[in-house]
Write a protein that holds these residues in place. Sequence first.
Motif, mmCIF file in Angstrom:
data_model
loop_
_atom_site.group_PDB
_atom_site.id
_atom_site.type_symbol
_atom_site.label_atom_id
_atom_site.label_comp_id
_atom_site.label_asym_id
_atom_site.label_seq_id
_atom_site.Cartn_x
_atom_site.Cartn_y
_atom_site.Cartn_z
ATOM 1 N N VAL D 26 0.823 -1.212 0.000
ATOM 2 C CA VAL D 26 0.000 0.000 0.000
ATOM 3 C C VAL D 26 0.857 1.261 0.000
ATOM 4 O O VAL D 26 0.407 2.336 -0.354
ATOM 5 C CB VAL D 26 -0.982 -0.017 1.185
ATOM 6 C CG1 VAL D 26 -0.250 0.208 2.489
ATOM 7 C CG2 VAL D 26 -2.087 1.005 0.992
ATOM 8 N N HIS D 31 0.496 4.288 -5.459
ATOM 9 C CA HIS D 31 -0.732 4.566 -4.726
ATOM 10 C C HIS D 31 -0.679 5.900 -3.985
ATOM 11 O O HIS D 31 -1.599 6.250 -3.279
ATOM 12 C CB HIS D 31 -1.000 3.426 -3.724
ATOM 13 C CG HIS D 31 -0.905 2.080 -4.349
ATOM 14 N ND1 HIS D 31 -1.541 1.774 -5.531
ATOM 15 C CD2 HIS D 31 -0.224 0.953 -4.005
ATOM 16 C CE1 HIS D 31 -1.273 0.526 -5.868
ATOM 17 N NE2 HIS D 31 -0.457 0.009 -4.963
ATOM 18 N N GLN D 36 -5.906 8.555 -3.993
ATOM 19 C CA GLN D 36 -6.670 8.866 -2.780
ATOM 20 C C GLN D 36 -7.857 9.778 -3.067
ATOM 21 O O GLN D 36 -8.959 9.538 -2.607
ATOM 22 C CB GLN D 36 -5.745 9.519 -1.743
ATOM 23 C CG GLN D 36 -4.533 8.686 -1.375
ATOM 24 C CD GLN D 36 -4.905 7.324 -0.816
ATOM 25 O OE1 GLN D 36 -6.000 7.129 -0.315
ATOM 26 N NE2 GLN D 36 -3.988 6.368 -0.920
ATOM 27 N N ILE F 57 -3.733 -3.745 -4.243
ATOM 28 C CA ILE F 57 -3.253 -3.472 -2.887
ATOM 29 C C ILE F 57 -3.736 -4.627 -2.016
ATOM 30 O O ILE F 57 -4.911 -5.001 -2.072
ATOM 31 C CB ILE F 57 -3.809 -2.145 -2.349
ATOM 32 C CG1 ILE F 57 -3.321 -0.990 -3.217
ATOM 33 C CG2 ILE F 57 -3.400 -1.938 -0.903
ATOM 34 C CD1 ILE F 57 -3.925 0.333 -2.846
ATOM 35 N N GLY F 60 -7.245 -5.006 -0.444
ATOM 36 C CA GLY F 60 -8.112 -4.006 -1.041
ATOM 37 C C GLY F 60 -9.327 -4.649 -1.684
ATOM 38 O O GLY F 60 -9.316 -5.813 -2.056
ATOM 39 N N GLN F 71 -10.297 -0.412 2.595
ATOM 40 C CA GLN F 71 -9.231 -0.265 1.595
ATOM 41 C C GLN F 71 -9.762 -0.712 0.238
ATOM 42 O O GLN F 71 -10.309 -1.803 0.097
ATOM 43 C CB GLN F 71 -8.029 -1.131 2.005
ATOM 44 C CG GLN F 71 -6.877 -1.061 1.049
ATOM 45 C CD GLN F 71 -6.150 0.277 1.146
ATOM 46 O OE1 GLN F 71 -5.698 0.657 2.203
ATOM 47 N NE2 GLN F 71 -6.087 0.990 0.039
ATOM 48 N N TYR F 72 -9.605 0.157 -0.726
ATOM 49 C CA TYR F 72 -9.931 -0.218 -2.092
ATOM 50 C C TYR F 72 -8.633 -0.397 -2.861
ATOM 51 O O TYR F 72 -7.605 0.169 -2.482
ATOM 52 C CB TYR F 72 -10.752 0.868 -2.784
ATOM 53 C CG TYR F 72 -12.108 1.078 -2.170
ATOM 54 C CD1 TYR F 72 -13.138 0.173 -2.421
ATOM 55 C CD2 TYR F 72 -12.354 2.163 -1.357
ATOM 56 C CE1 TYR F 72 -14.382 0.362 -1.867
ATOM 57 C CE2 TYR F 72 -13.587 2.368 -0.798
ATOM 58 C CZ TYR F 72 -14.614 1.464 -1.048
ATOM 59 O OH TYR F 72 -15.827 1.662 -0.507
#
Lengths: 80, 488, 494, 89, 146, 123
Positions: D26, D31, D36, F57, F60, F71-72
Amino acid sequence: MLAAINVLLLLFLVVCAVVVARTKDLLSATVIFGAYSMVMSIIWQQLHSPDVAITEAAIGAGATSLLFLAAISRTGRHEE
Amino acid sequence: MLNLGHAPVLIVVVLLLAAFIIPLLGKRQGVVNAVFLGAGAAAFIMSLSMTMRVLAEGTLHYPVGGWAAPYGIVVLVDVFAAYSSLVLAMVALIISWFAVYGPREVRHNGVYFTLILLLTAAMQGMVMAGDLFNLFVFIEISSLAAIAIIAIKGTKESVEASFRYLVLSALGSGGVLFSIALIFMITGHLNMEYIRTTLIVTAEQYPLNLLTSIGLMVVGFGVKAALFPMHVWLPDAHSNAPTASSALLSGLVVKVYIIALMRIAYLALGLEIFALLPIRHLFLALSTGALMVGSVFAMVQDNAKRLLAFSTVTQVGYIFLGFGLFSPRAIEGGVLHILNHAVMKSLLFLAAGVIIHQTGIKKLSQFNGLGRKMPLTFAAFTVGAMSMVGIPGTAGFISKLYIALGALDADMLVFAVLILVSSLLNAAYYFPIIISAFFGKDSEKEAVEPRLAMLAPILVLALMVFFFGLFPSLMVPLVQQTALLFVR
Amino acid sequence: MQTTSVAVILPVMVPLLLAAVIYAVERRSWRLRNSLSVMAALASFLLVVQHYRTIMADTTIVANFPQLLPPLGVSFRLDYLGFFVATVVSFVWLLVTIYSTAYMVKEHAKNRYYPFSVLTLAGAMGVILSGDLITFFLFFEVMSLSAYVLIIHEETAVAMRAGYRYLILTIIGGLSLLFSVIAVFQQAGRVSFTPGGLPLEITALTFLAFLGFLVGFGIKAGMVPLHIWLPEAHPVAPSPASALLSGLMLKTGAFGLIRVTYQIFGLEMMQIVMWRDQLQLLAAITIFLGSAVAITQDDIKRRLAYSSVGQMGYILLGVGLLTERALIGAIFHIFAHAFMKSSLFLAAGAIIYSTGKRRVSEWVGLGRKMPITMSVFTVAALSMVGVPPLVGFVSKWELALGALDAGSVAYVLLLLLSSLMNFIYYFPLIQNAFFGEGVAHAAQAKTRRDNLPLAMLAPMVALAAVILLIDLLPYNFALELAERATYSLFTTAR
Amino acid sequence: MTLMVLLGIGVLLVLMVAEMPLYGDVTAPAHQGVMQKYLRDSARDTGAINTIAAIIIDYRAYDTLGEATVLFVAVIAVTAAFYGGYEHE
Amino acid sequence: MNDMILEMLSRILIPATQLFGAYILFHGHLSPGGGFSGGTIIGASFILYSLVYRFTAQKHRLKHETSLWLEVGGVLVYVMAGLVGIVFGRHFLTNQGVFPTGEPGRLWSSGMILLVTLGIGAKVAGTVLKLFQELLEGGAEPDGHH
Amino acid sequence: MVIIERLYMNIYYLVAVILFIIGFHTMLTHNNLLKKIMGMNIMDTSLFLFFVAIGYIHGGQAPILREGVMQYVNPVPSALILTGIVISVSFTAFALALVVLLHKQYGTLDADKIIALRSKRHA
């Protein structure tokens, strides 16, 4: 467990790709290519990208294979 | 209602709209022609006003959909983009005129015009793109359309050449897409300016990724721009296309990829990274090869259009040479050569097309005496050829002068000499054609000048060669500011 | 002193525009075409000469166009040297054009000849009136390329071959000039004809620049070993074109060399390095070889062409000696040789025109048949040999004095030797023409004397008159101008 | 020859894979950029709860216009290839 | 014989496929899918249709004009939707503030997205069918285009 | 050892790269034109796999907004891939059209034979 399935799927993908490249029969190659796309779409589903998976299933496995089939029906099934 | 502040997208949209509408018009040829040329003219006018605006106000950022960077797609019009857009719109308009009134080489003009419009729209979008993936989409449109305007001729050779072009072009696209993926992977952005600021931080962490990405980028664009060892598809493709397509492909399409690559170099990668890696030296080496190989192959050609196609390989080498030398003046020369070569190569292709159409002769060895029968066409051809050789007073001279000056500025004497040698080689294959055309024995072939509508674009281009040869100062502010983008 | 006036570009622009006009009207009326061609040369001449007073008041007229061809900029200038050469060139051009209106009647493709002749004039005037290297180069190319059309006018296989050789050499020369221009710009930051821009320490680039100039101008001026196009090209061109090429166009090479030596590199640099010696050596070889090979030629135009090579050697030598006297000699010889060689070619052309005999050995008894033509030829030939008080003598005298100033007695001897060789290849010819007995010509003896149109006779006579009389005048303004040009070059070059 | 070149490219790419940010991490740079905001605001900005739809037809709609155009080009190109030329041997 | 079974099957299959495609199309902004996948699925159903009835009824082949309008209509809807933004004094392809975006999660929400998805769906369906037909029999007759 | 471990952790990337090479190789060296196109497709899909893997992720969920999901996965690569797939099918369709034409004109799909036929025609 799930990881093992994923690795298997990936392996299947590579095998499919090699077979597509090797098969002399274009029709089989197309069918295998369809399978390849299908597996790819499953993998994407596993990766939580359902949009891409659906699109690949419809376009990659469906439409592309159909187009290949149409072209093969015009040009002949076997590689010379 | 229409605010010209929207020009960065409107140029593309107008061309696209015309392209969408033309198939609906069916066989109403007059309306089709009007829409086709009207869209080209509108694009030109908008491009001109946009250029003025960029010169007055500096770089334009147009957020499509109102989403500012990095979230939306931003069309980023800096001086280089404005200049390129202007060149594209101008030359494409002239070639469009020729496509309408020139010799008819395709059955369905509507389809042909649609493809040309799509191609020009994609090229306009490409040079103004501020977003890597947006750039990629336009690359794909232009590649597909470029291949289609070759295949539309329908002869065995053209279909074969366009398939080969397609395969290599797809390879190039794959490389570019891979490279975009890598860049996205290590930056998380697609907007070029944000990529640059992020790369400064992350580049050290992923050097190999960045290197591969840049390598793939250079190869991908190199294939499409026919940079020297990757030029193999070009001669067949450009020489077997309909005349207007050849002019468009040689004059504009190959250059658009160079423009895009260079924009990525300074917008997305940043000059620090560009200077760090040996890309420049790669460019220098490859363009040296292009200058030599292109000329040598051009010399042994007997087919007029093939000769011109090989000459394009050389001229692409000049542009890369200008960027590879990387001194301000060399870059100015390279940028100027984009315009100058667009004008003179279109001129040569169109003139050659007219000659082939009026006489049916494709072989240069049979051009003898035709100059006396078609004086205006051949005079225009001569002007283009002189510009290729770099005779002073013509456009080609200016860019060569700049690149040579830049080579000395960069302390690379050998490239200044190389340019002169290459000019000599150019002379060695262009002048015999002209001499035999004007002073050779008369051939039995009947030949007359074409009608004025067909001749007009050629004459306009010939005048432009002189105009840009004598008054390059019109373009110089744009070109100088462009060089400043590279060498800050 | 310097004044700015756009009028200085007129002698270039008027013929340039007239060339286009002539091309446009030629199909309508040959009269208009011919008179316009003459008008172009006349206009050039008058437009130059009108500045006489300004120039003699020690004023240089300049016109700058920095917007053109950035970053170098185009500029024109009329100074002593430019004024002198421009006057000579436009005047001789005028006479030759008048001559050609009659001569070319027998030729084909006249519609091509005149516009390109005028275009060549525009190029030559541009070269002479240019104020910097890039303008010089621009018009140099215009002139060289349009001259190509004059050379291959006959379109025979021989002419095409000669023309091709000329073209390739011209392009090579042009490119090496371009290289030098670029190198000078890079080193000095400007290319205008004002000495002192270049840094004094000699870099490889400066040397290459000098070499480039030497090759570029050497090709044009027929300097050995770059002369190879010249003896091929001059004989195949129509006679008036040969006169233009040999009498005038070659001079632009020497002219450029003067400009570059004194106004780009400057005396100091030329003296520090050994380039001066190289230049002198090449000039000496040129003089010797040109004169020697001329003796062996039987075709009159080839003989004259080789003679031109030798004579260009004089000018180059005068430039290379770097003394004031020698430069006076060189500049004066530009004028002298222009008149002499033009009248020789015109006379030879007249003979070929009415008898078709190109071989010298066939000219037996011609002097009795064509006394005026042959007299012109004789006067010019004697002047070439250096018989006082003809113009040829003056320049040789100055050159010899200059060589003595430079302390090179060997060159004086070379000049004498060359005069001797000139004598060897002109005198038997003249003797043969006036006093030789030929059976073959008895039949033609009845024809009217000379039998030439006035338009051909008058220019020849005018040229010969100048050759004869200019040194007998109480005030030799040509020499005066050459001296002033030299002094101004030397004062600025220091 | 080709095989050798490909092998070389392959080794380079494999080395590159080893250098890449870890898969599924993550904190990977990919990302940190624009993701976001899309996930946070897309419903409010566009009214679509499928973020991907929001991206393709709103945030990056210009791309999708290009995409539709590519399909259009394909159809026109196929038409051109089949019916464009005069010469059918 | 075969034809009958095929026809029977297709009578069930084709509407089902079309329904599925329409669902994917209309729910593009709510669930996975969208214009391209939905359009392709509908296009595939047309392909099936044309394949099944190919031998029996040539007239069932999609007319040139129809496919053209589908093609062009789809992209024109897109461009027009984009130009609306400019007309409203915003930017090209602006959604928020120009189109009613509605309440997230409802079918009639998200403004331009739904509109454009439908346009794309129509376009893609036409395109897929057209490409398939051209590849299958295009260029066969010298001037079969019109 | 570290490399192999990393390679295993990045196995999606690795497979994507392998598929890329396979596709590239097929496209460049295979004689049959249809196979070339299949190679092109394999190459393209490998890149799509690469993109999707970038976006993944751990832990995700699919980026369709709903309550209770912390979490996506990254939606951006997916959005790009949708475009990429369409572009790929467009290229394929056009390439197939050219192949059909080539087969009609030359009677073969073998690249070498086509080149031989073409040069014979020229000679």
